[in-house]
Structures are given as C-alpha cells and as structure tokens.
Design a protein around this motif. Sequence first.
Motif, PDB file in Angstrom:
ATOM      1  N   UNK A 194       1.241  -0.786  -0.487  1.00 16.18           N
ATOM      2  CA  UNK A 194      -0.240  -0.230  -0.173  1.00 16.18           C
ATOM      3  C   UNK A 194       0.716   0.991  -0.752  1.00 16.18           C
ATOM      4  N   UNK A 195       1.546   1.174   0.863  1.00 16.57           N
ATOM      5  CA  UNK A 195       2.342   2.736   1.009  1.00 16.57           C
ATOM      6  C   UNK A 195       3.872   1.834   1.494  1.00 16.57           C
ATOM      7  N   UNK A 196       3.814   1.909   2.979  1.00 17.51           N
ATOM      8  CA  UNK A 196       5.574   1.690   3.653  1.00 17.51           C
ATOM      9  C   UNK A 196       4.784   0.842   4.984  1.00 17.51           C
ATOM     10  N   UNK A 197       6.227  -0.008   5.716  1.00 20.06           N
ATOM     11  CA  UNK A 197       5.661  -0.185   6.375  1.00 20.06           C
ATOM     12  C   UNK A 197       5.999  -0.049   7.836  1.00 20.06           C
ATOM     13  N   UNK A 198       5.263  -0.242   8.971  1.00 23.91           N
ATOM     14  CA  UNK A 198       5.305   1.382  10.146  1.00 23.91           C
ATOM     15  C   UNK A 198       6.208   0.685  10.955  1.00 23.91           C
ATOM     16  N   UNK A 199       7.181   0.260  11.308  1.00 20.04           N
ATOM     17  CA  UNK A 199       8.377   0.101  12.002  1.00 20.04           C
ATOM     18  C   UNK A 199       8.941  -1.388  11.565  1.00 20.04           C
ATOM     19  N   UNK A 200      10.710  -1.095  11.436  1.00 20.06           N
ATOM     20  CA  UNK A 200      11.267  -2.606  11.454  1.00 20.06           C
ATOM     21  C   UNK A 200      11.470  -3.431  12.518  1.00 20.06           C
ATOM     22  N   UNK A 201      11.771  -4.291  12.242  1.00 20.72           N
ATOM     23  CA  UNK A 201      12.176  -5.309  13.595  1.00 20.72           C
ATOM     24  C   UNK A 201      13.347  -5.394  13.677  1.00 20.72           C
ATOM     25  N   UNK A 202      14.511  -5.487  14.419  1.00 19.58           N
ATOM     26  CA  UNK A 202      15.489  -5.072  14.891  1.00 19.58           C
ATOM     27  C   UNK A 202      16.632  -6.339  14.649  1.00 19.58           C
ATOM     28  N   UNK A 203      16.140  -7.377  14.467  1.00 23.74           N
ATOM     29  CA  UNK A 203      16.967  -8.392  13.832  1.00 23.74           C
ATOM     30  C   UNK A 203      17.537  -8.693  12.655  1.00 23.74           C
TER      31      UNK A 203
END
Length: 399
Positions: A194-203
């Motif tokens: 849709x647009x962008x993810x909201x928050x990456x996982x630090x792994x």
Amino acid sequence: MEILLLLCIGLVVYTYLGYGVVVWALIKLRPKRPAVSDVSADYMPEVTLIVPAYNELDCLPAKVENSLGQHYPREKIHFLFVTEGSTDGSDDWLRANYGDAIDILGGTERRGKVAAMNMAMQQVKTPIVIFTDANTQLNLDAVRNIVRHFRDPQVGAVAGEKRIQTTDSESAAGSGEGLYWKYESQLKRWDAELHTIVGAAGELFAVRTDLYEPVSPNTILDDFMISLLIAGRGYRVAYEPDAYALERPSFSIIDEQKRKIRIAAGGFQSIVWLKKLLNPFRYGVLTFEYVSHRVMRWAVTPLCLPLILLLNLGLVLRDGWQVDSPWSWLLVGQVFFYGASWLGYLLEKRQLRWKAVFVPFYFTFMNVCALAGLVRYLRGNQSGTWEKVRRASAVDALT
C-alpha cells in the motif's frame, strides 16, 4: 453502556482483523506496485553489516560464519561487530579468530545498544548499512535480497522478516509467538504494498547511511524509531520477506513476559516521541497505517479489552440473565476465552503444553503485557539498556 461496549468491540475487531481487510481491499483497488528486480552486476553497492553483540560469546561463532557466508561479493560487504562493555571475552575471541576478516568496535563501558549503534555509524563509509542481532541466523541470500530494494530512490530503509523457530513440542509462548509473527509478516507485506511498513524489526533491517538519524540512548525500540523517522521524511520503508532472521522463542513464559513488557513500554515511548506522525493532513497514508497497525494495538486495544468485560458484566447484571440476550452469550464467550487463557498460563508455568489454548493464552498475554508496559512507561523506570532474555536451545537453522 451498549453503545460504548459496541464501540470497544469494533475497535478490537478492526485492530486485529478489520485493518488487514481494509488494507487488502485498498491494494486491490490501486495499480499494482512494480515487482522488485533481482540484484544484478550493475547494482551491487557496498554495504556494512553491523552486529551489536553485548556478551554474546555463545552466539558469535555461528553468527560470524553466517555473516561471512552471505551470497554477496566479498569485496563489497564489510562487517562491524560492536562488543562494547562485554565481559565474556567476546572482544578478544573475535580479534583472535576473525581479526583479519571483520572490524571490531569494543570498549570497556556498557552504554547500551542504541549508543553502540550510534558510535558504529560514525565508522560506516558505505551507502547502505544493515543491522542484525547476534543471536539470529540470516538466510544466505538476505543481503542480496535487501539491497535490491535500494534501486528505488524513494526507498529509505528495508525491513527483513523475523521468523521464530519452533518445534511441535514448543511451549505455548513459543507457538503463540511464531503464529503472531506469521500474522505480522502478512500485515507488513500489505503495508509495504500500500505505501510503507510502519516499524522494522531489529533482528534484520537496512537503511541508507545518509538517512540515519542518531536517536536518544534512552530509546527502547531503536529499530522502530529509526525506520519511522525515515518514513516521516517521505521515504518508503520496504519489506523483504525473502531476507529473514531466524530466532528461537523465549526460554520460558517469564522471559517472554519481560520482553513483551519492555517492548510495550517502548511502544508508548515511541507514540509520545513520534506524535507528529498522528497528523493525517501532513502524513496521509503513513498516519493511517501507523495509527491502525501500531497505535491501536499498543494503546487502544489493551484498554478496550477490560472495558468490554466490565461493560458486558454490567449489562447482564442490569438486565438479568436472559437466554435470548446477546449480552448474556457474549459474557459466556468471554468467560470461556479468558478461562482458556488462564488455563494456558497455568499449564505453561508447569511446563505442560496444550496447543488448543495457546491462541487465547498468547492473545491475552500480549495485551496484559501491554498494560504492564504502560505502567512501566508512566513510572519512567525503563532505560535504553536491554536486559538479555534467555532463548530456547538452538535447533537446526535454515540457510
């Protein structure tokens, strides 16, 4: 009471089911985003793989070999292991065994993961940097698959996928965690489309070096903050499910509880620090995704669930038990659901596993931890220094 009860139920249903349906429908209505092309010889930028590793000596042999084994031109990938403050001999071991193959940033003072990342970024000279945790194993095409997204100049960061390795005999916490991350991964695919993810996982996540903004050493969810700051500047945070980090579930329900409460406290901290993203007139679709996927899950649903139970109980007490009343049967359903959750908790504490109750158990467990995280945040007694959580013993990793 009836209106408030229905409103709370609607918010919970939207958070966990409705949002996914809405995003899926919006994707179907808009033109499909062009597929990401494979990495080719004309696009293989130099990258730096940063591995924060505080007292991770037991994980380092496998992590170094996994990093060096990445399917990416060796002359274009640099490795930086950050062992600041470690007291388990990590620094000496790395220098003795891999000093010629990797760079090591040591030190005697432990200032926390965020401070370590900020220091490490001062040494990065490549246009792209990839962060990964020491206790995870990456698939060997992870770097290649992440890098290809940066062909698009609108992509400022890329999140890999977190996968939980579980066996058939895992605890409810482990099984629930694995199911939760599968659901999260699907939502991230739709968010990115849709647009962008909201928050990456630090792994596992990557950023353009020139877009990295140092965050406060007191930041609890550094990965979330760093990626959302980039999204807030108008860049997309892409998602690459074929670049994944394998991690074992928490060793016990107590370890998982500590981790979840800390993450929840970090969620409330992030909501306050990123309050500008709540403005839909400025951030548009980003605000829609951020509020629906994160704010409601951290700050709305956990408060709605006890309200639903109390309001439902109040309606039944007001009207009396009636067989034909939906409020009566809703209360029965809640009693059974939370009863199953409590049973799952008791069984887990006794190391007894019954998969039939792990879904209600893990759902309730997450939301109770969110409320505990709110209390911890309000008390202000959470630092940016992580307390290492024990993980279940290793199983054979996929490569």
